[in-house]
Design a protein around this motif. Structure first.
Motif, short mmCIF file in Angstrom:
data_model
loop_
_atom_site.label_atom_id
_atom_site.label_comp_id
_atom_site.label_asym_id
_atom_site.label_seq_id
_atom_site.Cartn_x
_atom_site.Cartn_y
_atom_site.Cartn_z
N GLY A 217 0.87 -1.25 -0.12
CA GLY A 217 0.00 0.14 -0.09
C GLY A 217 0.90 1.26 0.03
N THR A 218 2.07 1.21 -0.03
CA THR A 218 3.01 2.27 0.09
C THR A 218 3.67 2.48 -1.22
N TYR A 219 3.78 3.70 -1.68
CA TYR A 219 4.39 4.00 -3.06
C TYR A 219 5.87 4.54 -2.68
N TYR A 220 6.88 3.91 -3.38
CA TYR A 220 8.03 4.21 -3.23
C TYR A 220 8.99 4.88 -4.74
N LEU A 221 9.20 6.05 -4.42
CA LEU A 221 9.77 6.82 -5.39
C LEU A 221 11.41 6.73 -5.19
N SER A 222 12.03 6.08 -5.80
CA SER A 222 13.55 5.92 -5.48
C SER A 222 14.20 6.67 -6.74
N TYR A 223 15.65 7.14 -6.67
CA TYR A 223 15.97 7.82 -7.55
C TYR A 223 17.70 7.90 -7.23
N PHE A 227 26.23 13.75 -7.55
CA PHE A 227 27.09 12.92 -8.56
C PHE A 227 28.60 13.17 -8.02
N PRO A 228 29.26 11.99 -7.76
CA PRO A 228 28.82 10.79 -7.80
C PRO A 228 27.38 10.23 -7.06
N GLU A 229 26.65 9.33 -7.60
CA GLU A 229 25.54 9.15 -7.32
C GLU A 229 25.17 7.82 -6.12
N GLU A 230 24.34 8.31 -5.25
CA GLU A 230 23.75 7.30 -4.20
C GLU A 230 22.55 7.11 -4.39
N ILE A 231 21.91 5.99 -4.10
CA ILE A 231 20.54 5.86 -3.95
C ILE A 231 19.71 6.45 -2.85
N ALA A 232 18.61 7.11 -3.12
CA ALA A 232 17.87 7.62 -2.37
C ALA A 232 16.54 7.36 -2.49
N TYR A 233 15.42 7.58 -1.75
CA TYR A 233 14.10 7.35 -1.96
C TYR A 233 13.17 8.33 -1.11
N MET A 234 11.85 8.19 -1.42
CA MET A 234 10.83 8.73 -0.92
C MET A 234 9.67 8.03 -0.74
N THR A 235 8.66 8.26 -0.05
CA THR A 235 7.45 7.36 0.14
C THR A 235 6.33 8.16 -0.03
N GLY A 236 5.17 7.73 -0.23
CA GLY A 236 4.02 8.52 -0.41
C GLY A 236 2.64 7.34 -0.18
N PRO A 237 1.65 8.22 -0.22
CA PRO A 237 0.27 7.40 -0.25
C PRO A 237 -0.29 7.08 -1.64
N SER A 238 0.26 7.72 -2.70
CA SER A 238 -0.34 7.75 -4.19
C SER A 238 0.96 7.61 -5.07
N PRO A 239 0.69 7.24 -6.39
CA PRO A 239 1.75 7.47 -7.56
C PRO A 239 2.40 8.75 -7.72
N THR A 240 1.70 9.70 -7.17
CA THR A 240 2.13 11.27 -7.21
C THR A 240 2.27 11.90 -6.03
N GLY A 241 2.58 11.14 -5.05
CA GLY A 241 2.93 11.77 -3.70
C GLY A 241 1.70 12.04 -2.81
N PRO A 242 1.68 13.01 -1.92
CA PRO A 242 2.89 13.81 -1.72
C PRO A 242 4.18 12.95 -1.04
#
Ligand code: FUB
Length: 324
Positions: A217-223, A227-242
């Motif tokens: 039920g949780t949406y994860y937007l990772s990215y 630069f150099p890059e590291e993997i971070a992420y956010m969570t939200g209640p829908s595919p478009t956040g918040p």
């Protein structure tokens, strides 16, 4: 007979205990993994890094696909498409994403491909389609879905790359993409056209490689950030956040500045695919795809993920026909 039985028992034990071993595909330099699971088999799509040691940029003329029944033994399924699958494209098989969806009563596999455009300066995104996860894929539109002139938030020519496609449980599909600026749009049911405007998501330190997945039920937007890059992420209640920022889960690489992640659920376990440059002879433009198991906390946050040489343990999928 006794020896044969012990040999068989040993072989069975070694299969059960086997671990993937990173990097996953030791014969080629590979980057930018995308993954789907189909009929119990996991398919990993990669860009082929063809740069020679003396080259100073990406040399990527094809995507390749590998598949596995257990995340350890991989079958080379060849080249499902190249940038030249799109008559309007000039080259550059950069970071793609793939999804399975039934359209017009037929199961199809949809491949979102960033490529250099022949006539519109900059990178663009095409859509290819196939009846099989291993291709061959054909151009599904005849034109690019996204071209550099459609987005004007930054002047760089490579901001329309790194598509991440996601289909929600209600059937609505979303395409996230971008470098420097994170963008998304809804896709029509046909998977080849946008359904509405392109939106921008403000994400501090966003570099590239947006990837949307959903779990419990949780949406994860990772990215990839910085630069150099590291993997971070956010969570939200829908595919478009918040979106709520959740921080870094994998640190930067030693030998390449990019990292490009994809999350996947396979046979009851969670995994992240990414790249580093740990294959012998590797470097900035000679990368190698790897995999790690992902563990979620009870509150849905993701535990920090270490890069390992061993990789995950074998996870034999009962629904998979093991023809290697
Ligand atoms: O492989 C070319 C580019 O490097 C990708 O599009 C980015 O994600 C980075 O990995």
């Amino acid at each position: 007979m006794k020896h044969l039985i012990s040999a068989l028992a040993l072989a069975a034990l070694s299969v059960t205990c086997a671990q993937a071993g990173n990097p996953l595909f030791p014969k080629l330099f590979t980057a930018d993994p995308a993954a789907i699971v189909d009929k119990g088999r996991v398919y990993v799509y990669v860009g082929h890094d063809e740069a020679r040691p003396e080259d100073k940029d990406y040399v990527m003329h094809e995507w390749r696909v590998y598949s596995s029944c257990d995340m350890v033994n991989w079958r080379d399924d060849g080249v499902p498409l190249t940038p030249f699958t799109f008559s309007w494209a000039r080259d550059k098989a950069w970071a793609a994403d793939v999804v399975k969806r039934e359209v017009d009563g037929k199961i199809k596999y949809w491949f979102y491909a960033p490529v250099a455009h022949k006539t519109i300066p900059g990178m663009s995104i095409g859509v290819a389609v196939s009846d099989s996860p291993t291709g061959p894929f054909v151009d599904a539109r005849g034109t690019a879905l996204v071209t550099n002139d459609m987005t004007t938030q930054t002047k760089i020519s490579w901001d329309d790359i790194d598509p991440g496609v996601f289909i929600d449980d209600d059937g609505q599909a979303y395409l996230y993409w971008g470098n420097t600026v994170l963008k998304y749009a809804k896709l029509k049911r046909n998977m080849t056209e946008f359904d509405g405007p392109i939106h921008v998501v403000e994400v501090p330190n966003f570099t590239e490689a947006p990837y949307l997945h959903k779990r419990a039920g949780t949406y994860y937007l990772s990215y990839a950030q910085h630069f150099p890059e590291e993997i971070a992420y956010m969570t939200g209640p829908s595919p478009t956040g918040p979106w709520t920022p959740r921080g870094v889960i994998m640190g930067k690489n030693d030998k390449t500045k990019t990292i490009h992640q994809a999350f996947i659920e396979f046979n009851g376990k969670s995994y992240v695919l990414y790249h580093n440059a740990e294959l012998p002879g590797g470097g900035e433009w000679r990368r190698s795809v790897a995999v790690e198991e992902v563990r979620y906390n009870a509150d849905g946050t993701i535990q920090p993920i270490a890069q390992t040489k061993k990789g995950p343990k074998a996870n034999p999928s009962p629904g998979c026909k093991r023809a290697t």
